[in-house]
Design an enzyme around this catalytic site. Structure first.
Site, PDB file in Angstrom:
ATOM      1  N   HIS A  63       5.028   6.325  11.287  1.00  9.38           N
ATOM      2  CA  HIS A  63       5.694   7.261  10.371  1.00  9.38           C
ATOM      3  C   HIS A  63       7.120   7.594  10.809  1.00  9.38           C
ATOM      4  CE1 HIS A  63       1.978   7.986   8.114  1.00  9.38           C
ATOM      5  NE2 HIS A  63       1.396   7.825   9.296  1.00  9.38           N
ATOM      6  N   SER A  74       0.413  11.338  12.088  1.00  8.02           N
ATOM      7  CA  SER A  74       0.187  10.947  10.700  1.00  8.02           C
ATOM      8  C   SER A  74      -0.397  12.052   9.836  1.00  8.02           C
ATOM      9  CB  SER A  74      -0.716   9.717  10.653  1.00  8.02           C
ATOM     10  OG  SER A  74      -1.987  10.017  11.197  1.00  8.02           O
ATOM     11  N   LYS A  90       4.424   1.433   5.492  1.00  9.76           N
ATOM     12  CA  LYS A  90       4.866   2.781   5.120  1.00  9.76           C
ATOM     13  C   LYS A  90       6.314   2.732   4.629  1.00  9.76           C
ATOM     14  CE  LYS A  90       0.933   4.447   7.332  1.00  9.76           C
ATOM     15  NZ  LYS A  90       0.189   4.555   8.574  1.00  9.76           N
TER      16      LYS A  90
END
Ligand SMILES: *Cc1c(COP(=O)(O)O)cnc(C)c1O
Length: 412
Positions: free
Chosen positions: A231, A203, A262
């Site tokens: 991610h 991250s 995200k």
């Protein structure tokens, strides 16, 4: 006796006035002096490549909304419709009466998307990591993680009571040494569990774990593997399923975790895997049992987002994102060498905490929002600008970022 002014046996005040705030203030002063003081900025617009702060427009290079879905009309419509039908709050834990229909729909969509038997949704990625790790391992078990794993993974491991072993970032030979050691001692500790956890895309550094090597090692030593695709999801792999798809190892991973906050553009964390794993978590994960269910509107929006990620539109958004990354790669030379696999997270390591804050401040003055990431989020002396690129950025945004960065950050 004056009740407003308590006195001790010597007749003085029993403690200095407001000693509570004074104690905290002295800690805060230390934080301030090390350049680590944190404040919040209030954003008065929706997420997007341009955001408004204090009435001024800023170019936004810090959101994790990689595909630009957080403000997508179809997601908003799904949320509105769900509010009309189901209201705003879920009312209770899912195990009581909070398990409203949109949860089931969302979990089906995630399982289909991730090519897994089943999935389960937590109220955040943080809660998912805590919930799954503490459910799977405990005292007498061993959990092995990468040094740069996210705080939620570390917190889950600590809370679990399992023995925690840490290998240097991406160092598979150290991982193997720890696995060998744990596997040997396991011969004497009957039935103990051995769990390896890694992020797929880290991250704060944006680099990618060597998943093929990690998978083959955990198989050799009879460990389980949990990957955190926070991610990776929506971004990596031809179908956006994550880095495990890209490396072709999806079927060899026991526990796939990710977040809906995200690239999915919403809120919530998920775990996908076998039906048995999901049944187990439903029975054992405390964060799921003892916490109120997510709002139905967010589940409905997330289900639509997952459908979009799987669709032609999702593919196109990924294409734009990777094109933007190419573009930014041409304009900026990246820290850490350029042989590494690119990702939408671009760290510019500055080192000194105050210097990083100063560059971030300079950029902000120039209308570009790139945060300085400092200890304890990253190691001391490794402060950095963390630039994130999304599919919503246009060429001119990227050119401007590059120009302003060159003006604000004088590298020697
Ligand atoms: C952001 C993040 C989380 C936490 O997810 P939230 O949904 O924001 O709580 C967990 N793991 C990693 C690797 C992350 O980057």
């Amino acid at each position: 006796m004056d009740v407003r002014e308590p006195r001790d046996s010597r007749g003085g005040p029993s403690w200095p006035p407001n000693s509570f705030d004074a104690a905290l203030q002295s800690d805060l002063n230390e934080i301030r002096e090390s350049g680590l003081f944190r404040t919040l900025r209030t954003v008065t617009s929706a997420q997007g490549p341009l955001i408004t702060i204090d009435g001024k427009e800023y170019l936004n290079f810090c959101s994790n909304d990689y595909l630009g879905l957080a403000n997508h009309p179809q997601l908003k419509e799904a949320a509105r419709t769900a509010i009309e039908t189901f209201g705003v709050g879920a009312g209770a834990s899912r195990l009581v009466c909070g398990n409203l229909q949109p949860y089931d729909d969302l979990e089906l969509a995630i399982a289909e998307f991730k090519h897994k038997e089943a999935a389960i949704v937590f109220s955040s990625g943080y809660a998912a990591n805590l919930g799954v790790i503490t459910a799977l391992v405990g005292e007498g078990d061993v959990v092995i993680i990468d040094k740069l794993c996210h705080a939620s993974i570390i917190d889950g491991c600590r809370q679990s009571g399992a023995t925690l072993r840490v290998y240097p970032h991406l160092n598979v030979s150290k991982l193997e040494a720890l696995l060998r050691q744990a596997a040997e001692s396991r011969i004497t500790t009957h039935n103990s569990r051995l769990l390896v956890i890694t992020e797929t895309v880290f991250s704060m550094d944006g680099d990618v774990a060597p998943l093929r090597e990690i998978v083959s090692l955990k198989e050799t030593y009879g460990a389980w593997l949990m990957i955190d695709e926070a991610h990776g999801t929506g971004v990596f792999g031809v179908n956006g399923r994550g880095a495990a798809e890209q490396f072709g190892v999806e079927d060899r991973v026991e526990i796939t975790l990710g977040t809906l906050s995200k690239a999915i553009g919403c809120m919530g964390g998920y775990v996908a895997g076998s039906r048995t794993l999901i049944d187990y978590l439903r029975n054992k994960a405390r964060g799921l049992i003892y916490s109120t269910a997510l709002p139905p509107s967010i589940c409905a929006a997330a289900a639509v987002a997952v459908e979009i990620v799987m669709s032609e539109e999702g593919r196109k958004r990924r294409e734009v994102l990777w094109r933007n990354l190419d573009q930014i790669g041409k304009l900026m030379t990246r820290e850490g060498g350029d042989d590494r696999q690119p990702s939408p997270i671009l760290p510019c390591i500055i080192g000194d905490e105050k210097a990083a804050v100063e560059v971030s401040h300079q950029l902000f003055e120039r209308g570009v929002y790139v945060p300085a990431i400092r200890y304890p989020t990253v190691a001391r002396g490794k402060a950095r600008l963390r630039i994130t690129v999304t599919a919503a950025h246009r060429d001119e945004h990227i050119v401007r970022l590059s120009n302003e960065l060159n003006a604000a950050w004088k590298r020697d």
